[in-house]
Design an enzyme around this catalytic site. Structure first.
Site, PDB file in Angstrom:
ATOM      1  N   ARG A 139      55.277  38.267  31.025  1.00  0.00           N
ATOM      2  CA  ARG A 139      54.938  38.679  29.510  1.00  0.00           C
ATOM      3  C   ARG A 139      54.045  37.832  28.750  1.00  0.00           C
ATOM      4  O   ARG A 139      54.001  36.812  29.081  1.00  0.00           O
ATOM      5  CB  ARG A 139      56.285  38.971  28.808  1.00  0.00           C
ATOM      6  CG  ARG A 139      57.160  39.910  29.718  1.00  0.00           C
ATOM      7  CD  ARG A 139      58.415  39.790  28.950  1.00  0.00           C
ATOM      8  NE  ARG A 139      59.673  40.722  29.686  1.00  0.00           N
ATOM      9  CZ  ARG A 139      60.395  40.289  30.666  1.00  0.00           C
ATOM     10  NH1 ARG A 139      60.229  38.914  30.933  1.00  0.00           N
ATOM     11  NH2 ARG A 139      61.249  41.174  31.063  1.00  0.00           N
ATOM     12  N   LYS A 164      62.365  36.322  28.612  1.00  0.00           N
ATOM     13  CA  LYS A 164      63.240  37.415  27.900  1.00  0.00           C
ATOM     14  C   LYS A 164      64.636  37.192  28.399  1.00  0.00           C
ATOM     15  O   LYS A 164      64.861  37.040  29.389  1.00  0.00           O
ATOM     16  CB  LYS A 164      62.371  38.891  28.118  1.00  0.00           C
ATOM     17  CG  LYS A 164      63.201  39.925  27.308  1.00  0.00           C
ATOM     18  CD  LYS A 164      62.438  41.111  27.600  1.00  0.00           C
ATOM     19  CE  LYS A 164      63.141  42.145  26.726  1.00  0.00           C
ATOM     20  NZ  LYS A 164      62.311  43.309  26.958  1.00  0.00           N
ATOM     21  N   HIS A 235      50.323  43.650  27.954  1.00  0.00           N
ATOM     22  CA  HIS A 235      51.628  44.105  28.967  1.00  0.00           C
ATOM     23  C   HIS A 235      51.005  45.314  29.949  1.00  0.00           C
ATOM     24  O   HIS A 235      51.342  45.470  30.929  1.00  0.00           O
ATOM     25  CB  HIS A 235      52.297  44.908  27.818  1.00  0.00           C
ATOM     26  CG  HIS A 235      53.744  45.016  28.475  1.00  0.00           C
ATOM     27  ND1 HIS A 235      54.311  43.732  28.409  1.00  0.00           N
ATOM     28  CD2 HIS A 235      54.677  45.884  28.764  1.00  0.00           C
ATOM     29  CE1 HIS A 235      55.732  43.857  28.843  1.00  0.00           C
ATOM     30  NE2 HIS A 235      55.774  45.217  29.155  1.00  0.00           N
ATOM     31  N   ARG A 238      50.716  43.454  32.956  1.00  0.00           N
ATOM     32  CA  ARG A 238      51.818  43.415  33.543  1.00  0.00           C
ATOM     33  C   ARG A 238      52.310  44.701  34.542  1.00  0.00           C
ATOM     34  O   ARG A 238      52.713  44.658  35.499  1.00  0.00           O
ATOM     35  CB  ARG A 238      52.863  42.854  32.712  1.00  0.00           C
ATOM     36  CG  ARG A 238      54.600  43.051  32.955  1.00  0.00           C
ATOM     37  CD  ARG A 238      55.113  42.502  31.965  1.00  0.00           C
ATOM     38  NE  ARG A 238      56.841  42.839  32.131  1.00  0.00           N
ATOM     39  CZ  ARG A 238      57.568  41.934  32.747  1.00  0.00           C
ATOM     40  NH1 ARG A 238      57.076  40.911  33.273  1.00  0.00           N
ATOM     41  NH2 ARG A 238      58.801  42.472  32.957  1.00  0.00           N
ATOM     42  N   HIS A 261      63.382  41.616  35.474  1.00  0.00           N
ATOM     43  CA  HIS A 261      64.075  42.659  34.883  1.00  0.00           C
ATOM     44  C   HIS A 261      65.506  42.624  35.039  1.00  0.00           C
ATOM     45  O   HIS A 261      66.049  42.140  36.380  1.00  0.00           O
ATOM     46  CB  HIS A 261      63.503  44.043  35.706  1.00  0.00           C
ATOM     47  CG  HIS A 261      62.372  44.487  34.974  1.00  0.00           C
ATOM     48  ND1 HIS A 261      61.440  45.608  35.431  1.00  0.00           N
ATOM     49  CD2 HIS A 261      61.795  44.279  33.850  1.00  0.00           C
ATOM     50  CE1 HIS A 261      60.552  45.760  34.882  1.00  0.00           C
ATOM     51  NE2 HIS A 261      60.728  44.974  33.740  1.00  0.00           N
ATOM     52  N   TYR A 270      57.746  52.221  37.850  1.00  0.00           N
ATOM     53  CA  TYR A 270      56.579  52.200  38.551  1.00  0.00           C
ATOM     54  C   TYR A 270      56.503  52.952  39.841  1.00  0.00           C
ATOM     55  O   TYR A 270      55.328  53.098  40.216  1.00  0.00           O
ATOM     56  CB  TYR A 270      56.484  50.681  38.884  1.00  0.00           C
ATOM     57  CG  TYR A 270      56.384  49.767  37.672  1.00  0.00           C
ATOM     58  CD1 TYR A 270      55.267  49.986  36.752  1.00  0.00           C
ATOM     59  CD2 TYR A 270      57.119  48.772  37.149  1.00  0.00           C
ATOM     60  CE1 TYR A 270      55.156  48.914  35.620  1.00  0.00           C
ATOM     61  CE2 TYR A 270      57.529  48.142  36.121  1.00  0.00           C
ATOM     62  CZ  TYR A 270      56.254  48.262  35.434  1.00  0.00           C
ATOM     63  OH  TYR A 270      56.351  47.483  34.107  1.00  0.00           O
TER      64      TYR A 270
END
Length: 290
Positions: A139, A164, A235, A238, A261, A270
């Site tokens: 990120r 994150k 992003h 990414r 994640h 995706y």
């Protein structure tokens, strides 16, 4: 100064203390305070006096004003913290309900577009930062927080410290990216822009890192120079990283770990944008005509 204003000040401090106790991030704290301020402006009185019916009317007010589903849900989360934790009134938000967020597929670049975009960056510093985004899936906030010591050329990894969710993890480091990082280090070091053990991407003052806003401006400018007719942000690189790995048949659980994640469902988006896999499927019409 009104009585209402006098009542809000200690109330806000209590909420700030509650958020610090739970170690909520600065951005989360700011958004929570903003949501409570928004409620107070709607009520025209102290937010701690709101009833369940007041909060229902407030959500209806947001919906009628065209506030996005994401913002409405974030506001509800903030108000639930305020009423449940700070005020101890968990019944107050009973009539507020989260709304469904429209599912939109992310914008993804082709490999050729990603290469063109990186090459179009205005200098080696930005080229390297964009290469990290596409080559590791980090990120933008994680990229600007990198330090020189986070590069491990022996294990071929990048250490992501407190990404994150306040979690540490490792990102992949390819030989091509390592060479680019070394070229950037040599240039920045020779110009005195990079301090020992300092930021990998320092700002104007080497004591401070480059900002996420500066990187996003750089990628928008590079998009224009590269002639790419898509809405691109950091992003997007990414998203492209994850999609291209999936098209290379990398296990989705591995991609989940690389992206940091928490849930596999987040990574599974995706599978809907990997066009190479779609092209490999033979249509029943083609099979019949063959």
């Amino acid at each position: 100064m009104t009585a209402s204003t006098q009542a809000i000040s200690p109330l806000r401090q209590r909420m700030l203390d509650d958020m610090r106790l739970r170690k909520l991030g600065p951005k989360t704290q700011t958004s929570y305070i903003r949501a409570v301020r928004y409620l107070a402006a709607f009520l025209q009185r102290s937010p701690d006096t709101a009833t369940a019916e007041d909060l229902r009317r407030f959500q209806l007010h947001m919906a009628e004003r065209g506030v996005s589903a994401i913002t409405i849900n974030a506001t509800i989360t903030a108000l639930r913290f305020f009423f449940d934790v700070t005020l101890g009134r968990d019944d107050a938000t009973a009539k507020m309900s989260y709304v469904r967020v429209p599912q939109r597929l992310p914008v993804v670049l082709s490999h050729e577009e990603a290469v063109r975009l990186i090459a179009a960056a205005s200098n080696l510093k930005y080229q390297t930062a964009l290469s990290i985004a596409y080559g590791t899936g980090l990120r933008v906030g994680e990229i600007v927080a990198l330090k020189v010591d986070d590069i491990d050329s022996q294990r071929m990894t990048l250490r992501v410290e407190q990404g994150k969710g306040q979690k540490d993890r490792y990102a992949m480091l390819s030989p091509v990216l390592l060479e680019l990082l070394r070229a950037w280090w040599r240039l920045a070091h020779s110009q005195g822009k990079m301090l020992p053990h300092g930021w990998l991407f320092p700002g104007m003052d080497p004591l401070n890192p480059l900002t996420a806003r500066q990187l996003n401006r750089a990628v928008v400018a590079a998009t224009e120079r590269a002639g790419i007719d898509k809405r691109v942000s950091m992003h997007t690189l990414r998203h492209s990283f994850a999609t291209h790995l999936l098209e290379q048949k990398v296990d989705i659980r591995v991609i989940q770990v690389l992206l940091g994640h928490k849930k596999l469902e987040t990574t599974s988006v995706y599978t809907h944008v990997g066009t190479r896999m779609l092209r490999e499927v033979v249509s029943p019409l083609d099979a019949r005509c063959a």
